[in-house]
Write an enzyme that holds these catalytic residues in place. Structure first.
Site, PDB file in Angstrom:
ATOM      1  N   HIS B 123      41.205   8.196 -13.755  1.00 36.03           N
ATOM      2  CA  HIS B 123      42.161   7.362 -14.349  1.00 36.03           C
ATOM      3  C   HIS B 123      43.048   8.317 -15.387  1.00 36.03           C
ATOM      4  O   HIS B 123      44.142   8.115 -15.670  1.00 36.03           O
ATOM      5  CB  HIS B 123      41.681   6.077 -14.670  1.00 36.03           C
ATOM      6  CG  HIS B 123      40.948   6.396 -16.005  1.00 36.03           C
ATOM      7  ND1 HIS B 123      39.482   6.478 -15.909  1.00 36.03           N
ATOM      8  CD2 HIS B 123      40.977   6.386 -17.414  1.00 36.03           C
ATOM      9  CE1 HIS B 123      38.836   6.418 -17.295  1.00 36.03           C
ATOM     10  NE2 HIS B 123      39.842   6.766 -18.060  1.00 36.03           N
ATOM     11  N   HIS B 186      40.264   4.520 -30.251  1.00 38.54           N
ATOM     12  CA  HIS B 186      40.072   3.387 -29.234  1.00 38.54           C
ATOM     13  C   HIS B 186      38.469   3.529 -29.079  1.00 38.54           C
ATOM     14  O   HIS B 186      37.822   4.732 -29.137  1.00 38.54           O
ATOM     15  CB  HIS B 186      40.832   3.375 -28.077  1.00 38.54           C
ATOM     16  CG  HIS B 186      40.774   4.563 -27.204  1.00 38.54           C
ATOM     17  ND1 HIS B 186      40.914   5.784 -27.406  1.00 38.54           N
ATOM     18  CD2 HIS B 186      40.466   4.910 -25.746  1.00 38.54           C
ATOM     19  CE1 HIS B 186      40.793   6.727 -26.583  1.00 38.54           C
ATOM     20  NE2 HIS B 186      40.588   5.994 -25.457  1.00 38.54           N
TER      21      HIS B 186
END
Lengths: 108, 273
Positions: B123, B186
């Site tokens: 991804h 994150h």
């Protein structure tokens, strides 16, 4: 080194369809190929995502293993939280939990 | 010819895989910013696109982990993840092995980079490509920085990689674009997924836009892990683009989207002479 072996198992099963097939046909034989601790082996054998997380597995490996087991995203996040609630904070690696046990950071 | 375009963008798998779970009021402006980035990329008329990414144990694992790797293939495949999980269909992506070879040889003058003649994009590369080259018609040169399995290369080496990529791009006849793709703060794939330190992100993006080398290289992994999570290690990809472009940056979009697990970012940077 056994955390490395646990993560190697996750890497292999995420990327190798042959290993996935072995997982389904004979888990014991597959797990014999990895030098896992008793706790690690039991966690994998029972599909305990929460305990595998607490044992220190990298989340990028673990989330794909959870998807392989058919676990939707919200269930995956819940399993991790349940794992910490049951077994305590993550013991190794760089994927420790830093929010409170009942936080739902992304609403799930 | 030279480096003709430089940008940064987010790549979190939720951007495509969990699209339906996102608040459209947050999601759609981000998608629009990605479409504008595509338009800017097209206007630069690149012959090839270097993607500086941080993969997630897809091709490279801790049994044999390169700090840096570059693709040396005429074609690649992706996504390596289940297409239904990522929301991106499996496809082939063109490479350019001859161009890769020239770039790698020049990069190797100053940075020890591994090369890979097989590479299945995860991804980290597929999400940006799905927006920027949705027809998969632009040759891609993948570059990976290990941001997953410590020990990681120091951030000043990511800067050196960017400088080397710039030098290499300026030596080939083709028009080269580069994008760096990584998260800022994150905590992906953890119970903290969705936690975003917006203050830390904005400070980083300010340093990036000013192209303040000293400030960018002052991040330590200890402080980044504390304030920005393990996902923050991916700032290396963004720092390498600042080094490659050398100019001032413009952050065209930043919005924290918790279900995507990251502050969704689009930025472009001037190419300094």
């Amino acid at each position: 080194m056994s955390l490395y072996q646990l993560q190697k198992f996750l890497f292999d099963i995420n990327r190798d369809s042959g290993v996935q097939q072995q997982y389904r046909s004979g888990l014991d034989g597959l797990l014999d190929r990895y030098e896992l601790s008793v706790e690690e082996r039991a966690a994998v054998a029972s599909g305990d995502i929460g305990l595998i997380y607490v044992l220190g597995a990298n989340g990028q490996l673990l989330m794909h293993y959870a998807a392989f087991l058919g676990m939707p995203w919200a269930d995956y996040i819940r399993a991790l939280r349940d794992g910490v609630a049951k077994h305590g904070q993550v013991r190794a690696g760089v994927y420790t939990m830093s929010t409170a046990i009942d936080d739902k950071v992304a609403g799930i | 010819m030279s480096l003709v375009f430089a940008a940064i963008c987010s790549h979190a798998p939720g951007i495509t895989g969990r699209a339906q779970m996102a608040d459209p009021a947050l999601r759609d402006p981000f998608y629009a910013a990605y479409r504008r980035l595509r338009e800017q990329l097209v206007r630069a008329r690149p012959d090839a696109l270097i993607v500086v990414a941080a993969e997630h144990f897809s091709n490279f694992f801790m049994n044999n982990m390169p700090g840096f790797a570059m693709g040396l293939a005429s074609r690649y495949q992706g996504p390596i993840e289940e297409p239904a999980w990522l929301g991106i269909a499996r496809t082939q992506i063109p490479g350019n092995a001859g161009l890769s070879l020239k770039l790698i040889r020049e990069v190797m003058q100053t940075v020890d980079v591994a090369f890979a003649q097989e590479w299945r994009f995860d991804h980290g590369i597929m999400v940006p490509l799905s927006f920027l080259t949705p027809d998969y018609d632009l040759p891609v040169i993948p570059v990976n920085i290990n941001c997953q399995g410590p020990p990681l290369v120091p951030v000043h080496r990511a800067w050196a990689l960017g400088e080397a990529l710039r030098r290499a791009a300026d030596m080939v006849p083709q028009r080269i674009a580069v994008i760096g793709t990584g998260g800022i703060s994150h905590w992906p794939a953890t119970p903290d997924s969705g936690k975003i330190n917006q203050g830390w992100d904005r400070e980083f993006l300010d340093r990036w836009a000013r192209n303040d080398r000293q400030a960018l290289l002052s991040y330590t992994d200890e402080a980044t892990y504390r304030d920005a999570g393990q996902g923050g290690f991916e700032i290396r990809t963004l720092i390498s683009v600042a080094a490659a472009a050398g100019g001032r940056g413009e952050v065209q979009h930043y919005a924290a989207i918790p279900i995507f697990a990251v502050g969704c970012t689009i930025g472009v940077m001037d190419i300094a002479a």
